[in-house]
Scaffold this active site. Sequence first.
Site, mmCIF file in Angstrom:
data_model
loop_
_atom_site.group_PDB
_atom_site.id
_atom_site.type_symbol
_atom_site.label_atom_id
_atom_site.label_comp_id
_atom_site.label_asym_id
_atom_site.label_seq_id
_atom_site.Cartn_x
_atom_site.Cartn_y
_atom_site.Cartn_z
ATOM 1 C CG ASN A 153 -0.412 0.051 2.497
ATOM 2 O OD1 ASN A 153 0.686 -0.461 2.707
ATOM 3 N ND2 ASN A 153 -1.080 0.683 3.434
ATOM 4 C CE LYS A 176 7.967 -11.396 0.055
ATOM 5 N NZ LYS A 176 7.229 -10.643 -0.949
ATOM 6 N N GLY A 227 3.095 -5.117 7.492
ATOM 7 C CA GLY A 227 2.074 -5.901 6.801
ATOM 8 C C GLY A 227 0.981 -6.276 7.771
ATOM 9 C CB SER A 228 -1.712 -8.739 7.540
ATOM 10 O OG SER A 228 -0.981 -9.909 7.265
ATOM 11 N N GLY A 232 2.736 -10.993 10.387
ATOM 12 C CA GLY A 232 3.675 -10.560 11.432
ATOM 13 C C GLY A 232 3.873 -11.658 12.474
ATOM 14 C CD GLU A 249 5.151 -0.130 13.448
ATOM 15 O OE1 GLU A 249 3.910 -0.019 13.570
ATOM 16 O OE2 GLU A 249 5.950 0.090 14.371
ATOM 17 C CD GLN A 330 -7.982 -5.668 0.580
ATOM 18 O OE1 GLN A 330 -6.977 -6.252 0.929
ATOM 19 N NE2 GLN A 330 -8.991 -5.415 1.414
ATOM 20 C CD GLU A 381 -5.744 -3.732 8.596
ATOM 21 O OE1 GLU A 381 -5.179 -4.824 8.415
ATOM 22 O OE2 GLU A 381 -5.138 -2.647 8.657
ATOM 23 C CD GLU A 460 8.773 1.045 10.442
ATOM 24 O OE1 GLU A 460 9.666 0.552 9.750
ATOM 25 O OE2 GLU A 460 7.603 1.157 10.063
HETATM 26 P P1 NAD Z 1 0.743 -9.039 4.105
HETATM 27 O O1 NAD Z 1 0.964 -9.356 5.529
HETATM 28 O O2 NAD Z 1 -0.107 -9.957 3.304
HETATM 29 O O3 NAD Z 1 2.146 -8.968 3.333
HETATM 30 C C1 NAD Z 1 3.185 -8.109 3.733
HETATM 31 C C2 NAD Z 1 4.499 -8.649 3.222
HETATM 32 O O4 NAD Z 1 4.785 -9.886 3.881
HETATM 33 C C3 NAD Z 1 4.498 -8.954 1.727
HETATM 34 O O5 NAD Z 1 5.745 -8.618 1.178
HETATM 35 C C4 NAD Z 1 4.288 -10.456 1.702
HETATM 36 O O6 NAD Z 1 4.775 -11.079 0.538
HETATM 37 C C5 NAD Z 1 5.097 -10.869 2.911
HETATM 38 N N1 NAD Z 1 4.738 -12.192 3.441
HETATM 39 C C6 NAD Z 1 3.571 -12.870 3.297
HETATM 40 N N2 NAD Z 1 3.642 -14.072 3.928
HETATM 41 C C7 NAD Z 1 4.875 -14.156 4.475
HETATM 42 C C8 NAD Z 1 5.548 -15.138 5.266
HETATM 43 N N3 NAD Z 1 4.953 -16.275 5.597
HETATM 44 N N4 NAD Z 1 6.806 -14.873 5.675
HETATM 45 C C9 NAD Z 1 7.407 -13.702 5.370
HETATM 46 N N5 NAD Z 1 6.827 -12.746 4.611
HETATM 47 C C10 NAD Z 1 5.574 -12.961 4.174
HETATM 48 O O7 NAD Z 1 0.187 -7.539 4.043
HETATM 49 P P2 NAD Z 1 -0.266 -6.722 2.749
HETATM 50 O O8 NAD Z 1 -1.585 -7.247 2.278
HETATM 51 O O9 NAD Z 1 0.849 -6.620 1.789
HETATM 52 O O10 NAD Z 1 -0.470 -5.253 3.391
HETATM 53 C C11 NAD Z 1 -1.613 -4.867 4.078
HETATM 54 C C12 NAD Z 1 -1.392 -4.924 5.571
HETATM 55 O O11 NAD Z 1 -0.273 -4.117 5.931
HETATM 56 C C13 NAD Z 1 -2.560 -4.360 6.352
HETATM 57 O O12 NAD Z 1 -2.810 -5.184 7.472
HETATM 58 C C14 NAD Z 1 -2.061 -2.998 6.807
HETATM 59 O O13 NAD Z 1 -2.682 -2.494 7.964
HETATM 60 C C15 NAD Z 1 -0.622 -3.284 7.026
HETATM 61 N N6 NAD Z 1 0.165 -2.047 7.017
HETATM 62 C C16 NAD Z 1 0.673 -1.592 8.192
HETATM 63 C C17 NAD Z 1 1.401 -0.411 8.235
HETATM 64 C C18 NAD Z 1 1.991 0.086 9.516
HETATM 65 O O14 NAD Z 1 2.948 0.843 9.459
HETATM 66 N N7 NAD Z 1 1.487 -0.301 10.667
HETATM 67 C C19 NAD Z 1 1.606 0.316 7.060
HETATM 68 C C20 NAD Z 1 1.069 -0.178 5.871
HETATM 69 C C21 NAD Z 1 0.356 -1.364 5.860
#
Ligand code: NAD
Length: 479
Positions: A153, A176, A227-228, A232, A249, A330, A381, A460
Amino acid sequence: MQQPARQFANLIGGEWVRHGETAADINPSDTRDVIGEYFKATAPDVAQATAAARDAFRAWSRTTTQVRADALHKAAAELLARREELGEQLAREEGKTRAEGIGEVLRAGQVVQFFGGEAIRLSGERLPAVRPGVDIDITREPLGVIGVITPWNFPIAIAAWKIAPALAFGNTVVFKPSELTPASAWSLVDIFHRAGLPSGAVNLVMGDGAVVGAALTEGVDAISFTGSVATGRTIAKRALERMVRLQLEMGGKNPLVVLDDADFDNAVNCAVNGAFFQTGQRCTASSRLIVTHNIHDRFVAAVRERMQALKVDHALKAGTEVGPVVDERQLEKNRRYLEIGRSEGAQLTGGELLARETPGFYQAAALFTETTNSMRINREEIFGPVASVIKVRDYEEALSVANDTDLGLTAGICTTSLKHARHFQANAQAGLVMVNVPTAGLDYHVPFGGRKASSYGPREQGSYAAEFYTVIKTAYISA
Ligand code: NAD
C-alpha cells in the site's frame, strides 16, 4: 505493435539476476495493462543475497558517516527529481491516484534525505564511572544484515523508511517487497544501487511471501516488517527461534471520535479523508467513526453526501479522487465484509461494484451505520473503502469504545473542548493520537508505530529509528 513487457530483475550481490519463473505486474485500473514481469526469487537466491549482504557489511559498516550521508543524499535527490515519473508508475501498479503516488515518492525522497543527516548526527554518551580512573563510553554500532519485508500500500515510502536508516547506520539490506508492487520496489533499489554503495549493500528478492519471505528469516540479523497481523505473527515465531531482532508494524482498526462540539466541516473532512482516500487502503485509515448522539444524524448525512460525490475511477485519470482497489482478492475481501456487516444487522450505504471505461477493481465507498463495536466489521481490519459509524452517548463512552479493540495504531478526535482533547491524548490506547486532523497523514521526522497487536518492537522513523537499526555497546576504559 505491442511493446515487449518490461522485466524487473532481482539484485543479488550487485548483479541483476534474471532466472526462474516470472509473474505479471497488473494495473488495477485497467487489467489489460501489464506494467511488466518480475522474476520470482527462490530460497537459494535469498541465501545468496544474504551472504552478499554479509560480505558487503564488512566494508559498509566501516565507511565514514560522510560516505553514507553522500550516498543517501544522492539517492534522495534522484527520488525527488523523478517524483512525477515514479509517482505515476506507483499509481499505475497500485491504484492510488497520480497525486497520491507523487506525494508518496516525495515522502520517500524526504525520508532518505533526512536519514542522510541522521548518519552524521548519530551520537553516543560518556558517563562518569563510580570507580576512579575508569571512563564509560556508550556507543551505537550497526547490527549487520537487515531483512526488510514490505506491503503493497506504500511500496516506495515504507521501503525507503526502512532501507534508509538501515544504511545510514552502517547495516546492509536484503529487501523483499510485496508481490503486487514490484516496479516501485525495483525503481527504489535501482536508485540506491547507483548511489555509491558497495555491491551487495542492498539486495532485492521479489516473490511470494511464503517462499521468499520465509527464507529471509533464516540468515539475517534483524527483520523490519510491515504488513498484516497474521503475517507478522508467522514471521515473529520463526525469527524468535533464531533470536533475530524484530520490528513489526501491522494493522489498524482506528477510531475517529466526533463529539457534538466539533468543528462540523472539519470533522466531516477528517472522516471522509481518513476513511476513503487512498481507497481506504491505509493502516492508519479511520475505519470506526464514533459519533456522539446529538451530532450523529447530521454527521452521517454529510459524510454520505461527500462519499457519494467522490470520483472513483482510473488512478491516472484527471479528476479521480479515489482509485481502484489493489486487486481482485482485496475486492472480494471487501465484498465479503459488506455481506458480513449486513448479516450482523448494520445498514449499508454504497459499496457497489462500479463499471468504468477500463476493466478494473472499482468499488464505491461504503458506510455502515447502526453498528455496534462488537460486530466483526468493527473488530477486524478490512483494508478497503469501508467505514462504520458507532453512535455513543458522550465522550466517556466514545473513549471506551475507541479503546475497545485489539489494535492500537492511530486514534483521532474532533472536538473544540481542550479538556476532552487533552484527556483523549493521555488515554487513547494508540501509538499516534490525532486531534482535529485525519487519523492518516504523518510527518517523516517523528516516530511512527502503534500499540497492542498493531506493533511489536521499537518505533520506526525520526531519530528514534536508531533504536532498532543499531546495537548499543558499553565500554569501560582504564588508561
Ligand atoms: P501481508 O501481511 O499480506 O504482506 C506483507 C508482506 O509480507 C508482503 O511482502 C508479503 O509477501 C510478505 N509475506 C507474506 N507471507 C509471508 C511469510 N509467511 N513470511 C514472510 N513474509 C511474508 O500484508 P499486505 O496485504 O501486503 O499489506 C496490508 C497490511 O499491511 C494491512 O494489514 C495494513 O494495515 C498493514 N500495514 C501496516 C502499516 C503500519 O505501518 N502499521 C503500514 C502499511 C500497511
